[in-house]
Design a protein around this motif. Structure first.
Motif, PDB file in Angstrom:
ATOM      1  N   THR A  33       0.843  -1.197   0.000  1.00 37.87           N
ATOM      2  CA  THR A  33       0.000   0.000   0.000  1.00 37.87           C
ATOM      3  C   THR A  33       0.878   1.247   0.000  1.00 37.87           C
ATOM      4  O   THR A  33       1.941   1.279   0.630  1.00 37.87           O
ATOM      5  CB  THR A  33      -0.928   0.047   1.242  1.00 37.87           C
ATOM      6  N   ASN A  35       0.790   5.831  -0.421  1.00 39.62           N
ATOM      7  CA  ASN A  35      -0.021   7.044  -0.376  1.00 39.62           C
ATOM      8  C   ASN A  35      -0.625   7.310  -1.753  1.00 39.62           C
ATOM      9  O   ASN A  35       0.090   7.281  -2.760  1.00 39.62           O
ATOM     10  CB  ASN A  35       0.843   8.249   0.008  1.00 39.62           C
ATOM     11  N   ASN A  36      -1.908   7.578  -1.777  1.00 43.33           N
ATOM     12  CA  ASN A  36      -2.586   7.862  -3.040  1.00 43.33           C
ATOM     13  C   ASN A  36      -1.993   9.137  -3.662  1.00 43.33           C
ATOM     14  O   ASN A  36      -2.154  10.226  -3.112  1.00 43.33           O
ATOM     15  CB  ASN A  36      -4.086   8.032  -2.774  1.00 43.33           C
ATOM     16  N   THR A  47      -4.949   8.845   1.405  1.00 46.76           N
ATOM     17  CA  THR A  47      -5.336   7.513   1.867  1.00 46.76           C
ATOM     18  C   THR A  47      -4.232   6.546   1.428  1.00 46.76           C
ATOM     19  O   THR A  47      -3.477   6.827   0.495  1.00 46.76           O
ATOM     20  CB  THR A  47      -6.666   7.065   1.247  1.00 46.76           C
ATOM     21  N   LYS A  48      -4.144   5.416   2.148  1.00 44.31           N
ATOM     22  CA  LYS A  48      -3.199   4.363   1.752  1.00 44.31           C
ATOM     23  C   LYS A  48      -3.948   3.415   0.829  1.00 44.31           C
ATOM     24  O   LYS A  48      -4.943   2.819   1.237  1.00 44.31           O
ATOM     25  CB  LYS A  48      -2.718   3.600   2.987  1.00 44.31           C
ATOM     26  N   ASN A  49      -3.488   3.319  -0.403  1.00 48.39           N
ATOM     27  CA  ASN A  49      -4.197   2.476  -1.363  1.00 48.39           C
ATOM     28  C   ASN A  49      -3.323   1.313  -1.815  1.00 48.39           C
ATOM     29  O   ASN A  49      -2.107   1.446  -1.926  1.00 48.39           O
ATOM     30  CB  ASN A  49      -4.611   3.298  -2.588  1.00 48.39           C
ATOM     31  N   ARG A  50      -3.981   0.187  -2.082  1.00 46.25           N
ATOM     32  CA  ARG A  50      -3.238  -0.964  -2.577  1.00 46.25           C
ATOM     33  C   ARG A  50      -2.753  -0.721  -3.995  1.00 46.25           C
ATOM     34  O   ARG A  50      -3.473  -0.183  -4.829  1.00 46.25           O
ATOM     35  CB  ARG A  50      -4.144  -2.205  -2.557  1.00 46.25           C
ATOM     36  N   TYR A  78      -3.149   1.514  -9.228  1.00 49.39           N
ATOM     37  CA  TYR A  78      -3.792   1.565  -7.912  1.00 49.39           C
ATOM     38  C   TYR A  78      -5.143   0.857  -7.955  1.00 49.39           C
ATOM     39  O   TYR A  78      -5.855   0.924  -8.956  1.00 49.39           O
ATOM     40  CB  TYR A  78      -3.952   3.017  -7.453  1.00 49.39           C
ATOM     41  N   GLU A  79      -5.444   0.187  -6.828  1.00 51.66           N
ATOM     42  CA  GLU A  79      -6.655  -0.633  -6.755  1.00 51.66           C
ATOM     43  C   GLU A  79      -7.917   0.167  -7.084  1.00 51.66           C
ATOM     44  O   GLU A  79      -8.851  -0.353  -7.691  1.00 51.66           O
ATOM     45  CB  GLU A  79      -6.771  -1.229  -5.342  1.00 51.66           C
ATOM     46  N   HIS A  80      -7.936   1.466  -6.698  1.00 52.26           N
ATOM     47  CA  HIS A  80      -9.162   2.233  -6.941  1.00 52.26           C
ATOM     48  C   HIS A  80      -9.370   2.552  -8.421  1.00 52.26           C
ATOM     49  O   HIS A  80     -10.371   3.142  -8.794  1.00 52.26           O
ATOM     50  CB  HIS A  80      -9.198   3.511  -6.082  1.00 52.26           C
ATOM     51  N   TRP A  81      -8.407   2.147  -9.251  1.00 52.14           N
ATOM     52  CA  TRP A  81      -8.556   2.300 -10.696  1.00 52.14           C
ATOM     53  C   TRP A  81      -8.973   0.989 -11.370  1.00 52.14           C
ATOM     54  O   TRP A  81      -9.054   0.927 -12.596  1.00 52.14           O
ATOM     55  CB  TRP A  81      -7.227   2.788 -11.301  1.00 52.14           C
TER      56      TRP A  81
END
Lengths: 88, 212
Positions: A33, A35-36, A47-50, A78-81
């Motif tokens: 993870t 930093n975004n 936020t800390k993102n995977r 990044y996971e949020h993508w």
């Protein structure tokens, strides 16, 4: 696991390369993870993102124009993508 | 009489390059202003800045070459390097700072190439400063579109059975290629092998070769 990169074009400091948006790949490994960067670049509390390494076939990325369909390109996304992809 | 436009030539017969007399860019001015303020306010000294520049300049591909040579001769180390390249580098004594490193092994079936399409991410703490072409728009865009053509321009040809894997350093990881060890180099010592391992072979656009 198969995933698809979101086809979005938000402004800002985005580390998802344009040529991979909307493309389907397989997760090669998770690298932890981080930093975004989309918040970090603007001094917002990130936020800390995977972060995942995703492997894409050249035929998926470039279609019939691919130089060699079985070659691959791998990138950190990044996971949020990413969204799950089920071929059905 | 019209002025004729013959450029004067240097004593070696080459044209002189024009002086770079352009104004400073906005960001160049900004860098100077911030640097001078930091020094004036006592946050950092000019000596500290110069020391850091010298530290960066002192890093060279020889560090990466030592890492690869050890991986070629010590299977346990190669395993550790592929598992966690950052930790393996630190265990060997390299100060790579907070860098997150991944080592990619070339085999008979796979050839790895590194690029950063978004900017110019490069494992500077291990290989030193990147070559200019690595930062060029041409390399950064073409490496993911037509890697085989790009590699052929570096003198590398691969048949279709070998998979080319292009690694785009898009976020937080940095990459180093462990080139495939040439058969002619089998049995050499770690120190001798390190001379075979070029910077380009660790980016994936070259192959190891016997030292000249």
């Amino acid at each position: 696991m198969k995933v698809r990169v979101l086809r979005q074009w938000p402004p800002g400091h985005v580390r998802t390369p344009g040529y991979l948006r909307g493309k389907v790949g397989t997760i090669e490994r998770s690298v932890g993870t981080f930093n975004n960067p989309e918040q970090n670049a603007y001094r917002l509390t990130p936020t800390k993102n995977r972060l995942l390494r995703v492997r894409f076939q050249m035929s998926e990325v470039w279609g019939i124009k691919a130089e060699n369909p079985d070659d691959v390109v791998e990138a950190e996304i990044y996971e949020h993508w990413l969204e799950p992809f089920n071929a059905s | 009489m019209p002025h004729d436009h013959h450029e004067p030539l240097s004593p070696s017969g080459h044209p002189y390059r024009a002086d770079d007399d352009k104004d400073l860019s906005y960001w160049q001015v900004m860098e100077i202003a911030v640097r001078e303020l930091l020094i004036e306010k006592g946050h950092i000294s000019a000596t500290q800045i110069q020391d850091q520049i010298n530290t960066m300049d002192a890093r060279s591909p020889a560090n990466g070459a030592r890492l690869v040579a050890k991986a070629w001769t010590d299977p346990a180390f190669k395993y550790a390097l592929i598992e966690d390249a950052g930790q393996a580098s630190r265990n060997m004594g390299f100060d790579i700072g907070p860098m997150h490193l991944i080592a990619l092994e070339n085999t008979e079936k796979v050839h790895n190439v590194i690029v950063c399409t978004l900017c110019s991410c490069y494992p500077r703490n291990l290989l030193g400063l990147p070559p200019d072409w690595y930062k060029s728009r041409a390399y950064r865009s073409r490496a993911v579109v037509e890697p085989r053509k790009v590699l052929s321009e570096f003198g590398l040809e691969f048949n279709q059975k070998i998979q080319i894997r292009v690694h785009d350093s898009t976020a937080d990881m940095r990459y180093i290629v462990i080139p495939y060890q040439p058969a002619e180099s089998e049995g050499l010592s770690e120190a001798e092998l390190a001379k075979w391992i070029t910077r380009d072979s660790m980016i994936g656009v070259g192959l190891p070769r016997a030292p000249a």
